[in-house]
Structures are given as C-alpha cells and as structure tokens.
Write an enzyme that holds these catalytic residues in place. Structure first.
Site, PDB file in Angstrom:
ATOM      1  N   VAL A   1       0.888  -1.186  -0.194  1.00  0.00           N
ATOM      2  CA  VAL A   1       0.124   0.139   0.149  1.00  0.00           C
ATOM      3  C   VAL A   1       0.948   1.087   0.258  1.00  0.00           C
ATOM      4  CG1 VAL A   1      -1.729   1.223   1.123  1.00  0.00           C
ATOM      5  CG2 VAL A   1      -1.814  -0.519   0.761  1.00  0.00           C
TER       6      VAL A   1
ATOM      7  N   LYS B   1      -7.319  -0.816   9.099  1.00  0.00           N
ATOM      8  CA  LYS B   1      -7.704  -1.084   9.849  1.00  0.00           C
ATOM      9  C   LYS B   1      -8.559  -1.675  11.604  1.00  0.00           C
ATOM     10  CE  LYS B   1      -7.859  -5.271   6.962  1.00  0.00           C
ATOM     11  NZ  LYS B   1      -7.096  -4.577   5.946  1.00  0.00           N
TER      12      LYS B   1
ATOM     13  N   GLU C   1     -10.298   6.236   5.445  1.00  0.00           N
ATOM     14  CA  GLU C   1     -11.322   5.655   4.660  1.00  0.00           C
ATOM     15  C   GLU C   1     -11.008   4.754   3.323  1.00  0.00           C
ATOM     16  OE1 GLU C   1     -13.993   7.458   2.389  1.00  0.00           O
ATOM     17  OE2 GLU C   1     -13.927   5.594   2.060  1.00  0.00           O
TER      18      GLU C   1
ATOM     19  N   ASP D   1     -11.674 -10.053  10.180  1.00  0.00           N
ATOM     20  CA  ASP D   1     -11.010  -8.706   9.382  1.00  0.00           C
ATOM     21  C   ASP D   1     -11.860  -8.227   8.585  1.00  0.00           C
ATOM     22  OD1 ASP D   1      -8.934  -7.155   7.165  1.00  0.00           O
ATOM     23  OD2 ASP D   1     -10.572  -7.983   6.170  1.00  0.00           O
TER      24      ASP D   1
ATOM     25  N   LYS E   1     -13.522  -4.145  10.196  1.00  0.00           N
ATOM     26  CA  LYS E   1     -14.287  -3.385   9.441  1.00  0.00           C
ATOM     27  C   LYS E   1     -15.838  -2.945   9.614  1.00  0.00           C
ATOM     28  CE  LYS E   1     -11.453  -4.691   5.605  1.00  0.00           C
ATOM     29  NZ  LYS E   1     -11.910  -5.637   4.364  1.00  0.00           N
TER      30      LYS E   1
END
Lengths: 402, 402
Positions: free
Chosen positions: A12, A100, A124, A196, A200
């Site tokens: 990322v 996250k 975001e 995961d 979220k």
C-alpha cells in the site's frame, strides 16, 4: 507545498507514492497545492528505487521535521503503528491510514488526539479499499438516521465463495487455489474466520452509532463450514451464500452486530457482488437502501483511498474535519435472542424430528434425496441452536437466511 | 441557528421540510447548529398545514431577510428558479437544489457567482436522488483520474424496462401501467425519450471533465423503440436492455457522451439495477470500477439529498466548498466514428445480406425462426447506420451492445 511522509514502503505504501506521482496534476489541483513525498519510512533500503533517497529508517526524523504536515500510515499492526500515529497527531500532523486493525482498536482515542491538536485522523482505506464509504457515511448521509449496514467486506472470502458457487468446488480446493494465486494469505485465518470483516463492520457500526463498537465483542463466524453441497441447494432455491458483516441500530446506544455466512436471494444487490469485489449496503430512514460497490483491496485502489484522505487533509490544514465517533461504548445486543429463519441440511433419516422442530418448508432437489434441506420457520437463534443440539450428528450444515 | 428558506412546497420541497423536522437531532448535530425553516415560498396557501404560517408568496421577503443563509430551490424549471437562485447567490446566500435542468443549463455560471460571493451552490439531489454521487465525485475520488461514467439515471425508464423484461410485456402496455401507478408522467416524453437522463449525464460528465458539457449537444435516444421481442432475444443471450447515460474522457478536454438503450450482460453490476432504482458506475485509473446504487427519485430520498447539501452549507458558512466545473466547454466527440457491436433483428428473408454486412454471429432461439438476430462484428456507428439503410424495411430492431 505540503510535505507528506509515508510509513511503510510495502504494497500500500508504495502504491501511495505511485498514485501521488501518477495522478500528480489531479491530486495537486484537488489539494489546492502541491503534494511532495518528503520521506518514506522503512526498515529496509531500496537500492535502485526511484524514491530510494527519500527512505529513512528512523521515525524521529519525520516526526521532528516541522515541514511534514501529513503522514500516511501504511505499516499495519497495532504496535509501532499506534505509537507513531499517536506521536504524529500530538505534534499536529494529520495521519491517513489503511490500518483497519488500529482504527478498530484505537479509533476514538486517536480521533480525540487529532481534534485536540487541530489535525485529522482519516481512514477511508480501512474499509473496502476501493469503495468510498467512510466519507459518504460522514459527509453525504448527514440528513439520515442510518438504520442498518450490511456489507461484503472481505475480498478473499468473497472470491472463495464466488468460486465455490461457480465451479461447484469445495472450500479447501478453492482456498488452495486462492493461495497459489496470491488472493489468500499463507495463513488465511484472519480472512476465512471472519476477523478482517469483523474489524470493518466494527468501524462502520461505530460511525453509524457515533459511539464505539468494540470489534472484540462482535459475534464472528467464518466460511470454513460452508460446503459445495450448500451451494447446490442454495442455487435450487434461487439463493447464494455470502459472508456478511451486519449491523442494525437498536435505538440510540444499542447495536446488533455480527459477521457470518448468510444465504441470500440472488435478486438482492449484494448477491451479484462477486470475486474480490466488496459492497456496503446502507439503509437510511429517508433514503431507503443505497449501495457502494468496488474493489475491496489491492495496491492501487487502497492507495487511491489513502491519497483521497491526504487531499482532504491538505485542504483542511489546521482545521478539524467532522467525524462523530465518541469514546463511549455502544451496547452490543445479544444475538441469541434474535428471530430469523435458517437453512438446515440434515440426514434424511432425521426428517420427522427436523420437520417437527423446524417447520415443513422442505426443499426438494431432483436426484438429491440422501439429505433433507429445510428453510426453518422464524425462531430465536438460541431456540434454533437447541434444536440443532437435539438433532445432533444428523445436522450436516446450517446457514442463516438473510 | 441557521435560517433556511424552501422555494416551492411541492413533492420535494415538502420532503425537505419533513426531513429537517423528522431527523432534527441528527441534522442539527451534523450541521453543528440548529436548522430552522423560516420561510416556504409558494404561490398557493396551505391552510391546515403545520407550516402554513411559514408560507410566503413573495421571493423578496426571503432574499431581503438577512437572517436567511441557506435556500433550497425545489421549484424546477429554468425561469423563476434561475432568477431566484442567481439573486440569492448574489446576496451571499447558499442555494441547494434538486433542479437538474437548471444545473445542466446554468451550473458553471451559478457556481461562479457563488464563489464570488463566498457562498455555495450545491446539487447532490440533481442526479440520482437517493444516491450520494456528486459528493463522492467531488470529495472522494480526488486521487483519481476518472476515465468513464456509465449510469442508469432515470427511474421511470428503468421501471418500464424492468417490467418489460420480467413480464414480457410491450412498451405501450407497461408505460400505461406506470402512468396509472404514478411512476410515469401523463406526458412521459422527458423520461422515455431520454432527456432527463441526458441532463444527468451532462452534469456527471461536467464534473468528470472539470469543464462544461452541454446537454443539448449530447446524442440522446430513448426507449420507445425497444420491444418485448428484444427482451426475449436478450434473455436467450444472457443479456438485458438498460437505458444508459455514458461518458468517456478522451483526454483533457474532449468527452464522448451519449444516452441510449444498451444490451448489457446479465453479469454486469448495472444489469441487476431494477425497478425505480438507479446506479452510477464510475471507472477511475487507480480505483478501477466502483458503483453507487440507490433510489433515483422519490420525495424523501431526494429531499434527504437536498438536506445533506443544507448541512454542508451550514458547516461552511462564508466558505467556498470546492467544485471543479469551469465555464470552458468540453468538446463532444463524434459518436458516428465510434467502433462497437450491435444487436440487430432482421426479417429472416434478409439473412444473406445481413450476415454479409454485419457478420455471422447469429443467435438461434428455439421456436423463433421468423426473425434473424445478429450480434454484429465491431464497426463504426456510421458504417452500421449505412448497413441498416441498405437493409431498409428488413431491419426490425437494433440496440447497441455494451
């Protein structure tokens, strides 16, 4: 000019640098000024990399440089990432993150530190990488009382379930294939066990409630027990199976949140979300249903989301961007008290007992008479669990109905 | 406290008052202050209405009241609505609108007047009532070079096409039924001929390009020629028919924009958008595909979008919210030069000539041999038009392939 530092030059992080460079004209225009990547923090060196001269190994260089105004935290984890984020925010540097785990765990605290120091903590990219969903929840649905959120929030599990549906393959086979293709981790637990997705839905639920929803208290069930046979029966009933993160507001401060596989009608918009795509389905009291669809992960989609946060920070230097997520905990409703229907597959020998307890909505599939499939009457989760216990080994499979 | 005036107490206007009242706590919290509806402008009186004392008949009362800071224009049309909007913005009052006709026609001028007077002209409700799409384009996809937008932008035509698909009914029958149910206007031309969708794709294209895309120059074709038979063949080929507004960026200042029915694969996310729902499918160079789905119209969804703009204005009193939509015109590409494939239905007697000109990808549907359906080879729009002219009366139907 606004100076940016990127923490972690992995997938990322390198994507963030690439997006800022490749879409420079667009990003600078929307920021109202030029963005400059001044530092990249990583333990490694990157000889030959076009940005090798920006790589530093010491966070102090970054946090003590008054020219650095915005930091992208793309390291992951809740150790160093937490310490660095806190220290940056305390110095009035805004932080944009794709992490996250950290947002789910320390979101309200970090938001509060940001507010105190007139800077921002934006995330975001932490939910549905390529789906703009945090900003729509914060800025677009402002005239709404959000009543519920249902999301396909994990790309790996959605890829596996889509393949199982399309190819009739079983979980282990598809998981192995996904691992070979790099769509699933060598250690797939965080994805396939739903952890995961749980982080979220905790973040989305917190934004819906304006209060903190503790991810560790959310009932979470993965997809490892879903079988190829279940898809055969789902198809016969015009349904499919999706791993959903679900959240329903039960008043001002109570929320019902869970992650589990659900059998859902093929006509529902979430049912057509396939492969690595994700989607978040939001129900508001005025708008009704809306849905946000896109790539749930991937280097550039996630990086693009991080950079959209950087743009927002650049536009709001010294100003706090609104985000309602208090430190006060929302109460998590007890899911065992919930009424719903279930798909249950039992051995044909248990038919009479099963029908008596669960109802007589039996699905008949030509050529398949060794198993019996019932779509149960509406009953509490705990009542259903008790029935399953009575049926014992005869229960081959069970999935909640959406 | 921020004072708001609503222009036009019709469906959307009364919805705006209802949303502000019903979601008062949420709206005030997100605005950071209390919103108060001070005036409602309408030519009529509303005796017995809970807000009857707020109704005024004279715009001057509103525009000359210094306490009024935000105006919702929910009148429609480009006459009085244009004059009132201009005059309000010139006095530094922000205007939030659902009036797509006015936005498409005078958007850049009104935005410029707003900028000059440190106020805002916002129009989230002008495209896809219940779909937050304007704000995501302006604030979320800021790290993206948007390459294309494809949208189902009109609820009436999507309702009609969905019904035709599901019931096998023809256009006239479904239109009549839609009119009886209030889903279509007595005079349905603006919807069924594609003019409404055209205004919306003009607005979206303008935001994508940052330049003005003139709706009057966009090639627009409605759904009146789509037949029940076309849906039979579409289904046999795993496709359906949707009215799409489409826009592709061809560089910095040229855009390809059009509105027409397209035959699209059932596996495409846009294909599952049924009934009065709308969706906007956006392709960015980093994010890839994302989609925004929701109710395209309706009193409360549209009103909720207007009120989300009011909240944004209340938060930004005296400050200009970024919106890139210059007065400079984008050039519209000539669609006749475009390469694509087409669905064509011809009389069986014209088979040889049709196959020679269009290719031999013939669709065979059991029991249907009076017509011949070809999915043409890829060819320019103008070449295809020339072929159809040669085939003359033998052409029964033609629809572009997505």
């Amino acid at each position: 000019m606004v100076n940016v530092a990127v923490l972690g030059y992995g997938t990322v992080g390198s994507g963030v640098v690439e997006v800022i460079e490749k879409n420079k004209d667009m990003v600078n225009k929307k920021s109202g000024q030029e963005l400059n990547v001044k530092y990249i923090l990583d333990l490694r060196d990157f000889p030959g990399d076009p940005y090798e001269d920006k790589v530093v190994h010491d966070f102090d260089t970054i946090v003590n440089d008054e020219e650095v105004q915005i930091i992208c935290e793309t390291m992951g984890g809740v150790g160093a990432a937490y310490a660095f984020t806190k220290s940056a925010l305390e110095k009035g540097k805004s932080v944009c993150t794709s992490n996250k785990e950290l947002v789910a765990k320390h979101g309200p605290e970090l938001l509060q530190i940001a507010r105190k120091n007139n800077c921002n903590y934006l995330f975001e990219a932490s939910v549905g990488g390529g789906i703009p969903i945090i900003r729509p929840l914060n800025y677009s649905l402002t005239a709404e009382r959000i009543e519920g959120i249902n999301g396909i929030l994990n790309g790996t599990t959605n890829y596996i379930l889509s393949k199982m549906e399309m190819e009739g393959a079983d979980f282990d086979t598809v998981l192995k294939e996904a691992q070979e293709k790099g769509y699933a981790e060598r250690n797939p637990e965080a994805d396939v066990e739903g952890h995961d997705a749980c982080r979220k839905i905790a973040i989305l639920s917190s934004l819906m409630m304006g209060k903190n929803v503790d991810s560790e208290k959310i009932y979470t069930e993965g997809i490892t027990k879903v079988t190829a046979d279940d898809f055969v029966y789902a198809k016969a009933a015009g349904k499919t199976v999706k791993l959903l993160g679900r959240s329903v507001a039960m008043g001002e401060s109570e929320v019902l949140a869970m992650v589990a596989p659900f059998m859902i009608d093929k006509s529902h918009p979430l049912a057509m979300v396939n492969d690595v795509f994700n989607a978040v389905f939001v129900t508001g009291n005025m708008l009704g249903d809306s849905m946000y669809y896109g790539r749930g992960a991937g280097k550039l989609p996630t990086a693009s989301a991080v950079v959209s946060d950087v743009v927002d920070c650049a536009r709001h230097l010294g100003k706090v961007i609104m985000c309602f997520w208090d430190d006060a905990d929302a109460k998590l409703a007890d899911i065992s008290e919930l009424d719903r229907s279930f798909y249950v597959r039992v051995k044909a020998s248990a038919k009479d007992a099963a029908v008596e307890m669960l109802g007589d909505d039996v699905l008949t599939v030509p050529g398949r008479d060794e198993d019996l499939v019932i779509f149960s009457k509406s009953m509490k989760e705990k009542e259903f669990a008790a029935c399953c216990e009575k049926l014992g080994d005869a229960v081959l499979s069970k999935i909640r109905l959406y």
